[in-house]
Scaffold this motif. Structure first.
Motif, PDB file in Angstrom:
ATOM      1  N   VAL A 222      -0.982  -2.026   5.902  1.00  0.00           N
ATOM      2  CA  VAL A 222      -2.039  -3.000   5.600  1.00  0.00           C
ATOM      3  C   VAL A 222      -1.468  -4.410   5.489  1.00  0.00           C
ATOM      4  CG1 VAL A 222      -3.838  -3.605   3.951  1.00  0.00           C
ATOM      5  CG2 VAL A 222      -3.256  -1.201   4.313  1.00  0.00           C
ATOM      6  N   LYS A 223      -2.173  -5.367   6.096  1.00  0.00           N
ATOM      7  CA  LYS A 223      -1.819  -6.790   5.897  1.00  0.00           C
ATOM      8  C   LYS A 223      -2.853  -7.384   4.943  1.00  0.00           C
ATOM      9  CE  LYS A 223       0.775  -8.554   9.733  1.00  0.00           C
ATOM     10  NZ  LYS A 223       0.895  -9.308  10.920  1.00  0.00           N
ATOM     11  N   ILE A 224      -2.366  -8.155   3.997  1.00  0.00           N
ATOM     12  CA  ILE A 224      -3.235  -8.728   2.963  1.00  0.00           C
ATOM     13  C   ILE A 224      -3.365 -10.230   3.234  1.00  0.00           C
ATOM     14  CG2 ILE A 224      -3.462  -9.056   0.446  1.00  0.00           C
ATOM     15  CD1 ILE A 224      -3.548  -6.123   1.217  1.00  0.00           C
ATOM     16  N   ASP A 225      -4.493 -10.769   2.829  1.00  0.00           N
ATOM     17  CA  ASP A 225      -4.709 -12.216   2.894  1.00  0.00           C
ATOM     18  C   ASP A 225      -3.565 -12.937   2.188  1.00  0.00           C
ATOM     19  OD1 ASP A 225      -7.640 -14.270   2.127  1.00  0.00           O
ATOM     20  OD2 ASP A 225      -5.571 -14.855   2.533  1.00  0.00           O
ATOM     21  N   PRO A 226      -2.881 -13.860   2.868  1.00  0.00           N
ATOM     22  CA  PRO A 226      -1.715 -14.527   2.265  1.00  0.00           C
ATOM     23  C   PRO A 226      -2.007 -15.234   0.945  1.00  0.00           C
ATOM     24  CG  PRO A 226      -1.896 -15.068   4.593  1.00  0.00           C
ATOM     25  CD  PRO A 226      -3.130 -14.305   4.237  1.00  0.00           C
ATOM     26  N   ALA A 227      -3.271 -15.572   0.743  1.00  0.00           N
ATOM     27  CA  ALA A 227      -3.625 -16.272  -0.506  1.00  0.00           C
ATOM     28  C   ALA A 227      -3.666 -15.327  -1.698  1.00  0.00           C
ATOM     29  CB  ALA A 227      -4.965 -16.958  -0.340  1.00  0.00           C
ATOM     30  N   LEU A 228      -3.669 -14.023  -1.400  1.00  0.00           N
ATOM     31  CA  LEU A 228      -3.793 -13.042  -2.491  1.00  0.00           C
ATOM     32  C   LEU A 228      -2.485 -12.308  -2.720  1.00  0.00           C
ATOM     33  CD1 LEU A 228      -7.217 -11.528  -1.335  1.00  0.00           C
ATOM     34  CD2 LEU A 228      -6.854 -13.212  -3.160  1.00  0.00           C
ATOM     35  N   PRO A 230      -0.344  -9.108  -2.747  1.00  0.00           N
ATOM     36  CA  PRO A 230      -0.421  -7.774  -2.150  1.00  0.00           C
ATOM     37  C   PRO A 230      -0.510  -6.672  -3.204  1.00  0.00           C
ATOM     38  CG  PRO A 230       1.308  -9.050  -1.076  1.00  0.00           C
ATOM     39  CD  PRO A 230       0.831  -9.853  -2.243  1.00  0.00           C
ATOM     40  N   ARG A 231       0.220  -6.865  -4.294  1.00  0.00           N
ATOM     41  CA  ARG A 231       0.214  -5.845  -5.345  1.00  0.00           C
ATOM     42  C   ARG A 231      -1.187  -5.705  -5.951  1.00  0.00           C
ATOM     43  NH1 ARG A 231       4.087  -3.274  -8.011  1.00  0.00           N
ATOM     44  NH2 ARG A 231       5.668  -4.562  -6.994  1.00  0.00           N
ATOM     45  N   ASP A 232      -1.856  -6.850  -6.183  1.00  0.00           N
ATOM     46  CA  ASP A 232      -3.191  -6.820  -6.799  1.00  0.00           C
ATOM     47  C   ASP A 232      -4.201  -6.159  -5.871  1.00  0.00           C
ATOM     48  OD1 ASP A 232      -2.842 -10.100  -8.413  1.00  0.00           O
ATOM     49  OD2 ASP A 232      -2.156  -8.085  -8.963  1.00  0.00           O
ATOM     50  N   VAL A 233      -4.165  -6.549  -4.620  1.00  0.00           N
ATOM     51  CA  VAL A 233      -5.107  -5.961  -3.660  1.00  0.00           C
ATOM     52  C   VAL A 233      -4.826  -4.470  -3.495  1.00  0.00           C
ATOM     53  CG1 VAL A 233      -5.934  -5.986  -1.272  1.00  0.00           C
ATOM     54  CG2 VAL A 233      -5.435  -8.144  -2.435  1.00  0.00           C
ATOM     55  N   GLY A 234      -3.545  -4.135  -3.378  1.00  0.00           N
ATOM     56  CA  GLY A 234      -3.166  -2.729  -3.257  1.00  0.00           C
ATOM     57  C   GLY A 234      -3.652  -1.907  -4.430  1.00  0.00           C
ATOM     58  N   ASN A 235      -3.452  -2.440  -5.623  1.00  0.00           N
ATOM     59  CA  ASN A 235      -3.914  -1.715  -6.828  1.00  0.00           C
ATOM     60  C   ASN A 235      -5.421  -1.559  -6.827  1.00  0.00           C
ATOM     61  OD1 ASN A 235      -1.392  -1.214  -7.901  1.00  0.00           O
ATOM     62  ND2 ASN A 235      -1.337  -3.138  -9.055  1.00  0.00           N
ATOM     63  N   ALA A 236      -6.111  -2.586  -6.334  1.00  0.00           N
ATOM     64  CA  ALA A 236      -7.576  -2.511  -6.272  1.00  0.00           C
ATOM     65  C   ALA A 236      -8.009  -1.404  -5.311  1.00  0.00           C
ATOM     66  CB  ALA A 236      -8.146  -3.867  -5.837  1.00  0.00           C
TER      67      ALA A 236
END
Lengths: 402, 154, 229
Positions: A222-228, A230-236
């Motif tokens: 998964v690629k995450i929005d650079p502004a966010l 990755p750990r937070d989005v992944g945990n979500a």
């Protein structure tokens, strides 16, 4: 014109040869230090390049894998330890739509077994050519599409582009090779997911636990929005789908920092040991030289009697020290080379760390640095002795020798 | 006189290493695995089924034989007072070291996978061992030849 | 080269008292001179020779080398003087054991930057002294007489103005001692100055100036001295 043979350096070498066992012992000590420092430097450089490769090539910010398979997935990625694991494919579309996710691409990991004498186990990785961002950037000759029966081979697979490879009783053509990564990808074979599914359909015994392979994947990169974060989005994502699809999360940054920490520990250990041995060598050289030079006072007095200046005498002794240390250093570097280069695959497989080979130029640079340190250490260690020797009373020494 | 005992001792050591490296220190793989898992079984001429071995297994066997030959051959210089005999034996050792390298590299070989134990460990170890043995044999030949010209027998 | 030794004195402490190893010694040494110094062991001969060669500083007095005070020179200049102008034959064993006879003789040539071929020069000296067959021998393999000849060759390699020899025949048999003294005479006749310390009175009968050293006191003896001394 000065005689080419009879130089200060030649004389120093003759003096070194006179006490072969003692000087061999000193050289051996310097050799041990040099071997540790050179070998350690090469290993560190190889690990450093592997770490660089790891952070360059982990195109994904997070990896979503089946629950309980985090370590197996890391092993497959870092060391190419083949494994087979899977989760339901439905998770992919849910992850793709999740806020903060900019791209997601599936893979299927399948371990082959050697099908003939002398073949090796390899990791087969099915990837989605349409959404892939992990593999394509690193293919040597940038192919646009894989045809039926074609695969991409990692750099350590012993088949070149255009050659054939055989597994699961099927022959495949290697369409392209991956660049060397220092990771488990080097011993992997890549094929489109559709081709892998077809293979599993034709050979149901490969993965007995699942009936319809098309319903499953092994991981989602998964690629995450650079502004966010990755750990937070992944945990979500985990909070939303972990229980439903039995998922686990790997943050790419964690792999890199874990590897970096192990590299630092190894570097520190190597350099501390080298420093300890160097200090010991320095002390022993200083001591032995002091003893040796006391024994040689009469000989050194003869040089002064014949008209040698104090500075000449000092240079003679320092060149002797240099030759002993340089000789030991060369032997140490050679011995270390016989270990770190031929056995690097074995060393790093045991350490379970990614590595890439260093260039000849870099290796030569390391060797020269070690040679310089060792070569300078000898004259430095005997500086005090040399200074006192050039000040001794020649007359009384000659009288004592009569 | 000292040279022959040192040579014998070194040959003994080399021979032991040729045996120990592929069997104990950096052992080779033993069995092939089939595509469906399990060990492959082939029928032997005697009618019993045996397990198939990979190339590295046969390399280890060959090095075992070579190592035993070197150990035996290493005793001979210690028993001989003739420089010419010892020179001849040392030349044979030089050839043996070449064989010791050729077996895993060319003649029989090891597994192709770079991370497999035999290629990562056994092969480089045998090549280095053979290189050292060759160097030792060469130096000994030069030394014995010098002695022979000087008319010594030591 | 003219060497003037003026009122040299060297004192040493022995326990609580001081004694003069050399007291007020004066003489001169010109090109081609032969000066022998006879005296018992411990009379101060070696001390004087070492002051003349610049190895030992006197407590008073001076040594003038062509008018320049030897001890006003720095270590470099004194070392150069010793290398170029003096050929020294030490008492006892003085050859370096890890070099062949030939390399021992060539060594002084290479202590300074020089043009020329030391190998050819050394071989010439070996031939003159009858020891060509000993070129590749090591000092440990040589007899006393052979060692003394090699030491003489080494002393002559830089064509010095003066050869200083300290007890050159003390550990030799009579016949070998004779041979060595004959060599000295022959070289002296060719123009090399000799300053020889010996307890062998035979040498003083070879001609030249004979001096006697007795408890540090240098006595003028037999031949006329130069006007200066």
């Amino acid at each position: 014109m000065a005689d080419k043979k009879f130089t200060l350096h030649w004389l120093a070498l003759q003096n070194v040869r006179r006490k072969p066992y003692r000087n061999l012992g000193l050289a051996a000590l310097v050799g041990i230090f040099s071997a540790i420092l050179f070998g350690g430097s090469i290993l560190n450089s190889q690990l450093g390049k592997g770490l660089e490769s790891l952070s360059d090539r982990l195109g994904a910010d997070v990896l979503i894998v089946p629950y309980g398979h985090e370590q197996i997935a890391k092993a497959a990625l870092l060391r190419g330890e083949p494994g087979t694991y899977y989760m339901r494919k439905e998770a992919l579309s849910r992850i793709r739509e999740f806020p903060g996710v900019t791209a997601a691409t599936p893979q299927f990991f399948l371990a082959s077994l050697s099908a003939s004498c002398c073949a090796e186990r390899v990791q087969i990785i099915g990837f989605d050519p349409d959404s892939d961002f992990l593999i394509r950037p690193w293919i040597q000759n940038k192919i646009t599409q894989l045809r039926d029966g074609e695969v991409v081979a990692g750099s350590k697979i012993r088949a070149g582009a255009g050659e054939e490879i055989f597994f699961f009783e099927t022959t495949y053509r290697v369409a392209a090779k991956m660049d060397a990564t220092g990771l488990g990808l080097d011993t992997s074979i890549f094929m489109p997911l559709s081709a892998l599914y077809a293979l599993m359909r034709d050979n149901p015994d490969i993965v007995r636990q699942i009936d319809s392979p098309e319903q499953y994947i092994s991981s989602v990169a998964v690629k995450i929005d650079p502004a966010l974060s990755p750990r937070d989005v992944g945990n979500a994502v985990m909070r939303a789908y972990a229980i439903e699809y039995n998922l686990d999360l790997i943050v790419a940054e964690t792999i890199v920092s874990e590897t970096a920490r192990r590299l630092h520990t190894l570097s520190a250990a190597v350099y501390w040991i080298a420093a300890g041995v160097w200090a010991l060598a320095f002390l022993v050289i200083s001591l032995i030289f002091s003893v040796t030079v006391s024994e040689r006072k009469h000989e050194l007095s003869v040089y002064r009697l014949l008209g040698a200046q104090r500075s000449w005498l000092a240079r003679l002794l320092q060149w002797e020290a240099f030759f002993i240390c340089a000789g030991g250093a060369l032997a140490g570097i050679l011995a270390a080379s016989c270990v770190v280069f031929p056995f690097s695959a074995l060393i790093f497989t045991s350490l379970k760390l990614p590595y890439l080979g260093v260039s000849g130029l870099m290796a030569a640079g390391h060797a020269l640095s070690v040679l310089a340190i060792a070569g300078v250490s000898g004259p430095l260690a005997c500086l005090n002795t040399v200074w006192s020797v050039t000040r001794f009373d020649v007359y009384n020494t000659l009288r004592e020798g009569e | 006189m000292r040279n022959k005992y040192i040579s014998a001792f070194l040959c003994l050591g080399m021979g032991i290493l040729y045996i120990a490296v592929p069997h104990t220190l950096l052992p080779v793989c033993e069995y092939a695995e089939t595509a469906m898992g399990g060990h492959a079984a082939i029928a032997s001429p005697m009618g019993h089924s045996t397990q198939s071995h990979m190339a590295c297994f046969w390399t280890a066997r060959a090095e075992l034989g070579l190592g035993m030959l070197i150990i035996f051959g290493g005793l001979l210089p210690a028993l001989s007072n003739s420089i010419e005999q010892r020179l001849g034996i040392t030349l044979m050792f030089a050839a043996s070291s070449v064989l010791g390298a050729a077996i895993p590299a060319v003649l029989i070989g090891v597994c192709p996978g770079e991370t497999m134990p035999c290629r990562a460990g056994t092969l480089p170890a045998l090549l280095i061992l053979s290189g050292l043995f060759f160097l030792f044999s060469l130096l000994n030949v030069l030394f014995l030849n010098k002695r022979r010209k000087a008319g010594g027998n030591g | 080269m003219r060497l003037r030794i003026n009122h040299l004195t060297k004192r040493y402490q022995r326990g609580d008292s001081w004694f003069d190893a050399v007291r007020n010694a004066s003489f001169s040494l010109d090109d081609g001179a032969l000066v022998s110094m006879v005296g018992r062991s411990g009379s101060g001969k070696t001390t004087l020779l070492n002051m003349v060669s610049g190895l030992l500083c006197p407590d008073s007095g001076e040594i003038l080398v062509d008018g320049i005070n030897l001890f006003s020179m720095d270590d470099k200049k004194r070392s150069d003087f010793r290398n170029e102008k003096i050929g020294y034959i030490q008492q006892g064993r003085s050859l370096l054991g890890n070099l062949t006879a030939l390399d021992n003789v060539r060594l002084p040539f290479h202590l300074q930057r020089r043009s020329g071929d030391s190998l050819q020069r050394a071989r010439g000296l070996f031939a003159d002294l009858g020891v060509s067959h000993l070129e590749n021998s090591y000092p440990a393999e040589l007899s006393g007489g052979e060692l003394r000849r090699i030491a003489l060759a080494r002393a002559l390699i830089n064509a010095p103005a003066i050869v200083i020899a300290d007890e050159p025949t003390s550990d030799l048999d009579i016949d070998t001692a004779h041979e060595i003294l004959e060599l000295f005479s022959r070289l002296n006749a060719q123009g090399v100055a000799f300053l020889v310390a010996t307890h062998d009175p035979e040498l003083s009968r070879c001609g030249g100036m004979a001096l006697k050293m007795d408890a540090g006191e240098l006595t003028k003896a037999t031949e006329l001295l130069s006007p200066f001394g």
